[in-house]
Design an enzyme around this catalytic site. Structure first.
Site, PDB file in Angstrom:
ATOM      1  N   ARG A  38      75.056  96.742 -23.894  1.00 62.35           N
ATOM      2  CA  ARG A  38      75.474  96.936 -24.782  1.00 62.35           C
ATOM      3  C   ARG A  38      73.779  95.822 -26.032  1.00 62.35           C
ATOM      4  O   ARG A  38      72.607  96.797 -25.222  1.00 62.35           O
ATOM      5  CB  ARG A  38      76.662  96.153 -25.202  1.00 62.35           C
ATOM      6  CG  ARG A  38      76.934  95.930 -26.407  1.00 62.35           C
ATOM      7  CD  ARG A  38      78.990  95.861 -26.421  1.00 62.35           C
ATOM      8  NE  ARG A  38      78.863  94.252 -25.986  1.00 62.35           N
ATOM      9  CZ  ARG A  38      80.333  93.687 -26.391  1.00 62.35           C
ATOM     10  NH1 ARG A  38      81.077  94.050 -26.097  1.00 62.35           N
ATOM     11  NH2 ARG A  38      80.058  92.111 -25.551  1.00 62.35           N
ATOM     12  N   LYS A  92      86.266  84.513 -32.170  1.00 64.19           N
ATOM     13  CA  LYS A  92      85.959  85.935 -33.120  1.00 64.19           C
ATOM     14  C   LYS A  92      86.972  86.029 -33.737  1.00 64.19           C
ATOM     15  O   LYS A  92      88.718  86.132 -32.769  1.00 64.19           O
ATOM     16  CB  LYS A  92      84.864  86.359 -32.585  1.00 64.19           C
ATOM     17  CG  LYS A  92      85.698  87.388 -31.302  1.00 64.19           C
ATOM     18  CD  LYS A  92      84.488  87.900 -30.101  1.00 64.19           C
ATOM     19  CE  LYS A  92      85.427  88.349 -29.093  1.00 64.19           C
ATOM     20  NZ  LYS A  92      84.142  89.419 -28.283  1.00 64.19           N
ATOM     21  N   TYR A 129     108.863 108.869 -43.253  1.00 62.54           N
ATOM     22  CA  TYR A 129     108.511 110.124 -43.236  1.00 62.54           C
ATOM     23  C   TYR A 129     108.171 111.486 -42.245  1.00 62.54           C
ATOM     24  O   TYR A 129     108.487 110.392 -40.873  1.00 62.54           O
ATOM     25  CB  TYR A 129     106.759 109.507 -43.360  1.00 62.54           C
ATOM     26  CG  TYR A 129     106.794 108.385 -44.571  1.00 62.54           C
ATOM     27  CD1 TYR A 129     106.518 109.271 -46.071  1.00 62.54           C
ATOM     28  CD2 TYR A 129     106.524 106.899 -44.404  1.00 62.54           C
ATOM     29  CE1 TYR A 129     106.320 107.857 -46.434  1.00 62.54           C
ATOM     30  CE2 TYR A 129     105.642 106.689 -45.381  1.00 62.54           C
ATOM     31  CZ  TYR A 129     105.672 107.168 -46.989  1.00 62.54           C
ATOM     32  OH  TYR A 129     105.313 106.219 -48.094  1.00 62.54           O
ATOM     33  N   MET A 156     102.778 102.082 -44.088  1.00 61.35           N
ATOM     34  CA  MET A 156     102.379 101.023 -44.372  1.00 61.35           C
ATOM     35  C   MET A 156     102.463  99.009 -44.016  1.00 61.35           C
ATOM     36  O   MET A 156     101.957  98.460 -43.711  1.00 61.35           O
ATOM     37  CB  MET A 156     101.609 100.772 -45.790  1.00 61.35           C
ATOM     38  CG  MET A 156      99.906 100.275 -45.618  1.00 61.35           C
ATOM     39  SD  MET A 156      99.122 100.582 -46.960  1.00 61.35           S
ATOM     40  CE  MET A 156      98.567 102.311 -46.778  1.00 61.35           C
TER      41      MET A 156
END
Ligand SMILES: *Cc1c(COP(=O)(O)O)cnc(C)c1O
Length: 373
Positions: free
Chosen positions: A136, A42, A266, A314
């Site tokens: 679940r 997966k 940043y 990013m």
């Protein structure tokens, strides 16, 4: 040759297929029968590339696969993957014809879900999930009547029944007790049903279940993270000596000098306390580098570990190369993998306060993968 290929990319994932084969062979030796391995591929095989990994596994004789979504399952079929493909979670009942058409096995989430599939009147292979305490998916283990109803639906062809353990990676007395309780609840149910029904293949364990409770192997182990040769967390828990399959690499795009008291990136979260040399590396959180590694993670350049400075952006990040001699533009930056020293994904996961599974599954939505034979 190699350098030429790499030079096309700003950052890339390397998948070492020899390591994958090594891990699979190692794991198969611990099973009674190679057919017991259900490869969990997966999330694009935990970032390794589901099609290529499954092709390799098919070649090794593995014929059982598990994915999370219908799209993942269809992608495997369209690429000629042979054998059983089980979807471990929800599929829209409207899409049952696709399950039939591509010969995909669907997990039954509970009795109501079984009814929604059955009423489409299309034949479909299913494994029934049993909730033995994780809460679940799965029909509750003591709802015998509901489970019998599912077994009787004419269009649902029951080829398996399974449960999932929720604390099998923790070896505290309490967690072990809970795990044995889950296993007991499930196996008691299975034995009772077997008197009147064919419940198909039985499975309980995922990677850590396999490590700690191998006596409950049953017909399959649903193995994900261990195939890829890593542990979920740091320090390592497993005794198996497996090889990490994935490396994550980038290269030095630019080198610059900053003076004492200047800040980097940043938010100005990093301030140089001396004159420094900084390398700009073209990989960022959109490539799967957790932003939590800002001012705390490390990378390897020219055989030495060094710190990430400032916030991860990013698409880029900055690293301190003040004390590494001879760094040049284009030099390889290893974020996960080995270059003289090793940095495992487990360490990245620890620094990002998560598990390797999350890091791997987030890597590479936009990075090219290079497969090494
Ligand atoms: C993802 C998943 C697995 C694989 O887990 P690993 O710990 O990676 O081996 C097994 N079973 C189920 C139900 C899963 O959702």
């Amino acid at each position: 040759m190699r350098e030429q290929v790499y030079d096309q990319h700003r950052s890339w994932i390397e998948i070492n297929l020899a390591a994958l084969r090594y891990n699979v062979e190692h794991i198969l030796k611990l099973l009674d029968d190679p057919k017991q391995l259900m490869a969990v591929v997966k999330a694009d095989a935990y970032g390794h590339g589901a099609v290529r990994i499954s092709q390799e596994l098919n070649q090794m004789g593995i014929t059982s696969f598990a994915v999370a979504t219908l799209a993942e399952a269809i992608e495997l079929r369209k690429n000629n993957i042979k054998g059983d493909i089980l979807i471990l979670g929800y599929t829209n009942p409207q899409d049952v014809w696709l399950l039939n058409r591509y010969d995909i096995t669907q997990t039954i989430l509970d009795q109501n879900y079984a009814f929604l599939l059955e009423e489409k009147h299309i034949d479909v292979k299913v494994h029934i999930a049993i909730d033995s305490g994780m809460h679940r998916i799965g029909e509750l283990y003591d709802h015998i009547q509901s489970i019998e109803n599912i077994l009787k639906y004419p269009h649902l062809h029951i080829t398996g029944m399974f449960t999932h353990l929720c604390v099998c990676d923790e070896m505290t007395v309490e967690s072990q007790g809970y795990t044995y309780q889950q296993i007991h609840s499930f196996l008691t149910l299975v034995n009772e049903l077997k008197e009147n029904y064919d419940v198909g293949s039985i499975h309980i364990l995922s990677s850590y279940g396999f490590i700690y409770y191998p006596e409950y192997l049953c017909d399959y182990v649903r193995m994900g993270i261990l195939l890829y040769g890593v542990d979920s967390s740091f320090p390592k828990q497993t005794f198996l000596s497996l090889k990490p399959v994935l490396s994550l690499k980038s290269k030095v795009a630019l080198i610059k000098e900053v003076s004492s008291q200047e800040t980097i990136g940043y938010g100005r979260t990093y301030m140089a306390t001396k004159p420094m040399r900084i390398a700009v590396v073209p990989i960022g959180y959109a490539d799967g580098i957790p932003r939590e590694l800002s001012n705390c993670g490390e990378v390897i350049i020219n055989g030495k570990k060094t710190s990430i400075v400032g916030r991860i952006c990013m698409d880029q990040m900055m690293v301190d190369i003040t004390s590494i001699d001879d760094v040049r533009c284009g030099d390889i930056v290893t974020i996960i993998g080995e270059d003289g020293v090793v940095q495992g994904v487990e360490m990245i996961a620890k620094q990002a306060h998560t598990i390797s599974n999350e890091i791997l599954s987030q890597i590479g939505m936009r990075l090219p993968k290079i497969y090494l034979e």
